[in-house]
Design a protein around this motif. Structure first.
Motif, PDB file in Angstrom:
ATOM      1  N   GLY A 313     -21.950  45.570  24.286  1.00 27.01           N
ATOM      2  CA  GLY A 313     -21.447  45.448  22.934  1.00 27.01           C
ATOM      3  C   GLY A 313     -21.060  44.035  22.547  1.00 27.01           C
ATOM      4  N   ARG A 314     -21.233  43.082  23.448  1.00 26.03           N
ATOM      5  CA  ARG A 314     -20.879  41.687  23.136  1.00 26.03           C
ATOM      6  C   ARG A 314     -21.793  41.124  22.057  1.00 26.03           C
ATOM      7  N   GLU A 315     -21.198  40.436  21.127  1.00 20.82           N
ATOM      8  CA  GLU A 315     -21.992  39.754  20.106  1.00 20.82           C
ATOM      9  C   GLU A 315     -22.160  38.292  20.510  1.00 20.82           C
ATOM     10  N   MET A 316     -23.378  37.798  20.404  1.00 25.97           N
ATOM     11  CA  MET A 316     -23.698  36.438  20.824  1.00 25.97           C
ATOM     12  C   MET A 316     -24.692  35.827  19.849  1.00 25.97           C
ATOM     13  N   VAL A 317     -25.016  34.585  20.086  1.00 26.29           N
ATOM     14  CA  VAL A 317     -26.035  33.871  19.313  1.00 26.29           C
ATOM     15  C   VAL A 317     -27.184  33.547  20.245  1.00 26.29           C
ATOM     16  N   MET A 318     -28.389  33.937  19.847  1.00 28.48           N
ATOM     17  CA  MET A 318     -29.586  33.641  20.640  1.00 28.48           C
ATOM     18  C   MET A 318     -30.348  32.512  19.966  1.00 28.48           C
ATOM     19  N   LYS A 319     -30.711  31.522  20.762  1.00 31.73           N
ATOM     20  CA  LYS A 319     -31.544  30.442  20.246  1.00 31.73           C
ATOM     21  C   LYS A 319     -32.846  30.427  21.017  1.00 31.73           C
ATOM     22  N   ALA A 320     -33.962  30.400  20.302  1.00 26.55           N
ATOM     23  CA  ALA A 320     -35.292  30.422  20.909  1.00 26.55           C
ATOM     24  C   ALA A 320     -36.184  29.413  20.198  1.00 26.55           C
ATOM     25  N   PRO A 321     -37.192  28.892  20.890  1.00 25.66           N
ATOM     26  CA  PRO A 321     -38.134  27.991  20.219  1.00 25.66           C
ATOM     27  C   PRO A 321     -38.913  28.732  19.140  1.00 25.66           C
ATOM     28  N   SER A 322     -39.401  27.994  18.175  1.00 31.98           N
ATOM     29  CA  SER A 322     -40.230  28.599  17.132  1.00 31.98           C
ATOM     30  C   SER A 322     -41.539  29.099  17.738  1.00 31.98           C
ATOM     31  N   PRO A 323     -42.001  30.300  17.371  1.00 32.49           N
ATOM     32  CA  PRO A 323     -43.276  30.807  17.889  1.00 32.49           C
ATOM     33  C   PRO A 323     -44.461  29.921  17.534  1.00 32.49           C
ATOM     34  N   GLU A 324     -44.270  29.019  16.565  1.00 34.68           N
ATOM     35  CA  GLU A 324     -45.375  28.165  16.125  1.00 34.68           C
ATOM     36  C   GLU A 324     -45.578  26.949  17.021  1.00 34.68           C
ATOM     37  N   LEU A 325     -44.626  26.677  17.934  1.00 35.22           N
ATOM     38  CA  LEU A 325     -44.723  25.477  18.767  1.00 35.22           C
ATOM     39  C   LEU A 325     -45.813  25.632  19.816  1.00 35.22           C
ATOM     40  N   SER A 326     -46.543  24.548  20.072  1.00 36.18           N
ATOM     41  CA  SER A 326     -47.528  24.546  21.151  1.00 36.18           C
ATOM     42  C   SER A 326     -46.840  24.213  22.459  1.00 36.18           C
ATOM     43  N   SER A 327     -47.492  24.509  23.555  1.00 35.34           N
ATOM     44  CA  SER A 327     -46.895  24.294  24.868  1.00 35.34           C
ATOM     45  C   SER A 327     -46.686  22.806  25.163  1.00 35.34           C
ATOM     46  N   ARG A 328     -47.350  21.923  24.426  1.00 30.36           N
ATOM     47  CA  ARG A 328     -47.223  20.487  24.681  1.00 30.36           C
ATOM     48  C   ARG A 328     -46.268  19.804  23.717  1.00 30.36           C
ATOM     49  N   ASN A 329     -45.586  20.576  22.895  1.00 32.81           N
ATOM     50  CA  ASN A 329     -44.672  19.986  21.929  1.00 32.81           C
ATOM     51  C   ASN A 329     -43.479  19.358  22.648  1.00 32.81           C
ATOM     52  N   ALA A 330     -43.104  18.151  22.222  1.00 37.20           N
ATOM     53  CA  ALA A 330     -41.999  17.439  22.884  1.00 37.20           C
ATOM     54  C   ALA A 330     -40.691  18.198  22.736  1.00 37.20           C
ATOM     55  N   TYR A 331     -40.490  18.880  21.604  1.00 34.76           N
ATOM     56  CA  TYR A 331     -39.256  19.633  21.421  1.00 34.76           C
ATOM     57  C   TYR A 331     -39.174  20.779  22.412  1.00 34.76           C
ATOM     58  N   LEU A 332     -40.303  21.431  22.711  1.00 30.80           N
ATOM     59  CA  LEU A 332     -40.296  22.542  23.651  1.00 30.80           C
ATOM     60  C   LEU A 332     -39.850  22.064  25.025  1.00 30.80           C
ATOM     61  N   GLU A 333     -40.296  20.873  25.417  1.00 32.91           N
ATOM     62  CA  GLU A 333     -39.847  20.317  26.694  1.00 32.91           C
ATOM     63  C   GLU A 333     -38.343  20.088  26.669  1.00 32.91           C
ATOM     64  N   HIS A 334     -37.838  19.590  25.545  1.00 34.05           N
ATOM     65  CA  HIS A 334     -36.403  19.334  25.448  1.00 34.05           C
ATOM     66  C   HIS A 334     -35.609  20.634  25.371  1.00 34.05           C
ATOM     67  N   PHE A 335     -36.186  21.678  24.817  1.00 36.44           N
ATOM     68  CA  PHE A 335     -35.470  22.947  24.699  1.00 36.44           C
ATOM     69  C   PHE A 335     -35.010  23.436  26.069  1.00 36.44           C
ATOM     70  N   LEU A 336     -35.816  23.148  27.097  1.00 31.45           N
ATOM     71  CA  LEU A 336     -35.469  23.586  28.443  1.00 31.45           C
ATOM     72  C   LEU A 336     -34.188  22.925  28.933  1.00 31.45           C
ATOM     73  N   LEU A 337     -33.819  21.789  28.339  1.00 28.49           N
ATOM     74  CA  LEU A 337     -32.625  21.080  28.775  1.00 28.49           C
ATOM     75  C   LEU A 337     -31.369  21.512  28.027  1.00 28.49           C
ATOM     76  N   GLN A 338     -31.529  22.165  26.886  1.00 31.72           N
ATOM     77  CA  GLN A 338     -30.374  22.386  26.030  1.00 31.72           C
ATOM     78  C   GLN A 338     -29.300  23.237  26.687  1.00 31.72           C
ATOM     79  N   GLN A 339     -29.689  24.335  27.328  1.00 30.91           N
ATOM     80  CA  GLN A 339     -28.694  25.177  27.972  1.00 30.91           C
ATOM     81  C   GLN A 339     -27.969  24.399  29.062  1.00 30.91           C
ATOM     82  N   TRP A 340     -28.739  23.646  29.849  1.00 34.83           N
ATOM     83  CA  TRP A 340     -28.118  22.862  30.915  1.00 34.83           C
ATOM     84  C   TRP A 340     -27.155  21.834  30.344  1.00 34.83           C
ATOM     85  N   VAL A 341     -27.520  21.250  29.223  1.00 30.81           N
ATOM     86  CA  VAL A 341     -26.666  20.260  28.581  1.00 30.81           C
ATOM     87  C   VAL A 341     -25.325  20.873  28.210  1.00 30.81           C
ATOM     88  N   VAL A 342     -25.345  22.032  27.572  1.00 37.36           N
ATOM     89  CA  VAL A 342     -24.106  22.654  27.107  1.00 37.36           C
ATOM     90  C   VAL A 342     -23.278  23.155  28.285  1.00 37.36           C
TER      91      VAL A 342
END
Length: 588
Positions: A313-342
């Motif tokens: 029953g916990r309410e949370m916020v989910m963040k996911a990459p846009s489905p439109e991003l390609s596997s080589r997009n620089a933002y997608l590579e950075h997305f992998l770091l965001q959780q670790w950063v926080v």
């Protein structure tokens, strides 16, 4: 396994297939000579994680040693070992060993060096040798004068280099942890063989035992590594006493490779980067046991959903990459770091990462859900808020940014829509889509990431002009957001994100906040003017200096009067006392 001293040998094997282990297996032993453990200046440790993390990050063996004439020698040795282990195993799984260890060591060195500059009695300077065993390879990272040997068959070889300096008859380590703002790290990549034995010891042992002594004492009974370490310690102590010098700082650590994974298994465990991007979600749909309640944000780079765990029953916020991003997009590579950063930041003013109750089948991460509104909405809903209320929000936001900077992180997108305020007035900084490690080689990537996401009207001018960025760039964005909070306007007629060349900087004429809001004190207006200087070098050197200027006036401590009113009051009191004194003379 951390700390110094005698530890029972540990053997780690895979019971499913003892002949061909699925994972690396090793044994280790330790021993030290010290009459008083509280004064020991060395620290050693072996960390062997569970198989999922073992495949991605490997196992670690370390030894550190501080200088003899150092009042903080023990703390320095313990800090370098424990600090490395704590941060190395928290780095993203998709980073390779060299990247992870190097970044951790440089961050640790930066902290130690900054502390040393504030100390007059002792320092956090220590030599450190760290070896990471992953798959069928070993990675050695070495600073200072600690010593690492490898025994392979009858071959006994020193793997580390002695970095020492002779001063006044004493030998001191050079290129050690915390000694300078820059850290030179010796790195070596070594193939492993089953049966390899690695010996970790300190410079104090040099000159006692010969290579043949090491080989003989280790080989006497190689099945018990603790006993082998004890033999080495006893022999070194006897040899030192024979030669007339101290033997109270000897320590030995042995690590033996008992089994190696098959070459085909020498791959990191599956990391979040291997997971598919979630499809477009709408309210009512479920993903990994999480029900979407609403869509909070849709951008070209990401999707943000308000979700509820159907089991807890916990309410949370989910963040996911846009489905439109390609596997080589620089933002997608950075997305992998965001959780670790926080996860690196622990502060009530920074949004928390939440753990999922189920294994993830898609690429996303979860954050705590903050019930409240953005700073933009709050300002619209509270137009009559007092100066003190607004400064309290500004001070909380400053603490959030400072918490990131303490972990060598830049936020890079501070603006009102990324600041949340709950019903109790608690400020929480969110959205880490542009957050980046502040390291030597990251300035270009930091700027590129921000430019890809898009500059805001609160972005520092250096982002638009492709200049070097740093903590003072966040200071500018923080000050711009606070200026807007106090006045409802921007500090310059030309927004920094509209700059096209360095000549445009001449058009940035600061508009005094007092002309828009007369309640703003002169001192605060001057502080904002400095923090918003178009030239990064002219802003406050430290965030703490700027934060001091954000403290609201303490009316309770001065009778509710402003400075001018207090001066008039005391002038009146002085006048009355003078009049009474004159009257007393006249009436004598």
């Amino acid at each position: 396994m951390e700390g110094v001293g005698h530890r029972p040998a540990e053997r780690v094997v895979c019971e499913e297939n003892a002949l061909t282990p699925l994972h690396l297996s090793l044994s280790y032993g330790q021993a030290f000579v010290a009459p008083d453990r509280r004064r020991h200046r060395s620290s050693m440790s072996v960390r062997f994680p569970e198989p999922p993390q073992l495949a991605a990050k490997g196992a670690c063996a370390l030894i550190s040693d501080s200088t003899l004439r150092n009042n903080l020698a023990k703390q320095a040795g313990d800090l370098s070992v424990k600090g490395f282990l704590a941060d190395y195993f928290s780095t993203p799984d998709h980073w390779d060993v060299k990247t992870s260890a190097t970044r951790v060591l440089r961050a640790l060195n930066g902290w130690c060096f900054s502390q040393n500059r504030q100390m007059s009695d002792g320092s956090y300077v220590s030599s450190l040798s760290a070896m990471v065993f992953r798959g069928r390879e070993a990675h050695l990272f070495h600073m200072g004068d600690t010593v690492v040997f490898r025994l392979r068959g009858a071959e006994f070889e020193q793997l580390s280099r002695d970095h020492v300096t002779d001063l006044g008859g004493y030998r001191y380590p050079s290129r050690a942890m915390g000694m300078d703002s820059g850290l030179e790290i010796d790195y070596a990549n070594l193939p492993l063989k089953q049966g390899d034995i690695f010996l970790f010891t300190t410079q104090a042992v040099q000159g006692t035992l010969m290579p043949s002594d090491y080989v003989r004492l280790i080989r006497e009974d190689v099945s018990d590594l603790d006993a082998a370490c004890e033999r080495l310690a006893e022999a070194a102590r006897e040899r030192a006493q024979e030669r007339g010098y101290g033997s109270d700082q000897f320590c030995f650590q042995l690590v033996r490779i008992d089994g190696l994974p098959d070459a085909s298994e020498d791959q990191p465990g599956r990391v979040y980067g291997d997971l598919p991007i979630p499809p477009e979600l709408v309210p009512g749909e479920r993903l990994d046991g999480l029900e979407v309640l609403s869509v909070l944000s849709r951008t070209a780079q990401s999707r943000v959903y308000h979700v509820r765990d159907v089991h807890s029953g916990r309410e949370m916020v989910m963040k996911a990459p846009s489905p439109e991003l390609s596997s080589r997009n620089a933002y997608l590579e950075h997305f992998l770091l965001q959780q670790w950063v926080v996860e690196r930041v622990t502060s009530p003013f920074v949004v928390r990462i939440m753990e999922s109750s189920r294994p993830r089948r898609y690429l996303y991460y979860l954050m705590a859900h903050v019930r409240g509104s953005t700073l933009t909405d709050w300002a619209r809903q509270h137009p009559q808020a007092s100066l003190e209320q607004r400064l309290d929000i500004a001070n909380q936001l400053g603490k959030a940014v400072q918490a990131l900077h303490h972990r060598d992180l830049l936020h890079q997108r501070i603006h009102p829509d990324n600041v949340l305020i709950d019903p109790h007035g608690q400020v929480v900084l969110a959205d880490f889509s542009a957050c980046h490690l502040r390291d030597v080689d990251g300035h270009r990537r930091s700027r590129g990431l921000v430019r890809q996401l898009g500059l805001t009207e609160h972005s520092a001018p250096e982002y638009a002009l492709d200049d070097q960025v740093g903590r003072r760039s966040d200071q500018y964005s923080l000050a711009s957001t606070i200026y807007w909070l106090l006045t409802g306007e921007l500090p310059y007629a030309l927004a920094p994100n509209q700059l096209r060349s360095h000549t445009d900087l001449e058009q940035l004429a600061y508009r005094s906040a007092r002309t828009l809001n007369p309640e703003v004190p002169i001192a605060l207006d001057d502080a904002l003017r400095r923090a918003l200087d178009p030239q990064r070098a002219l802003r406050f050197r430290r965030m703490s200096e700027f934060r001091r200027a954000l403290r609201p006036p303490r009316e309770a401590g001065n009778g509710g009067r402003r400075p001018g009113e207090r001066a008039s009051f005391w002038q009146g009191v002085a006048g009355i006392l003078l009049l009474l004194l004159v009257l007393s003379w006249l009436l004598r």
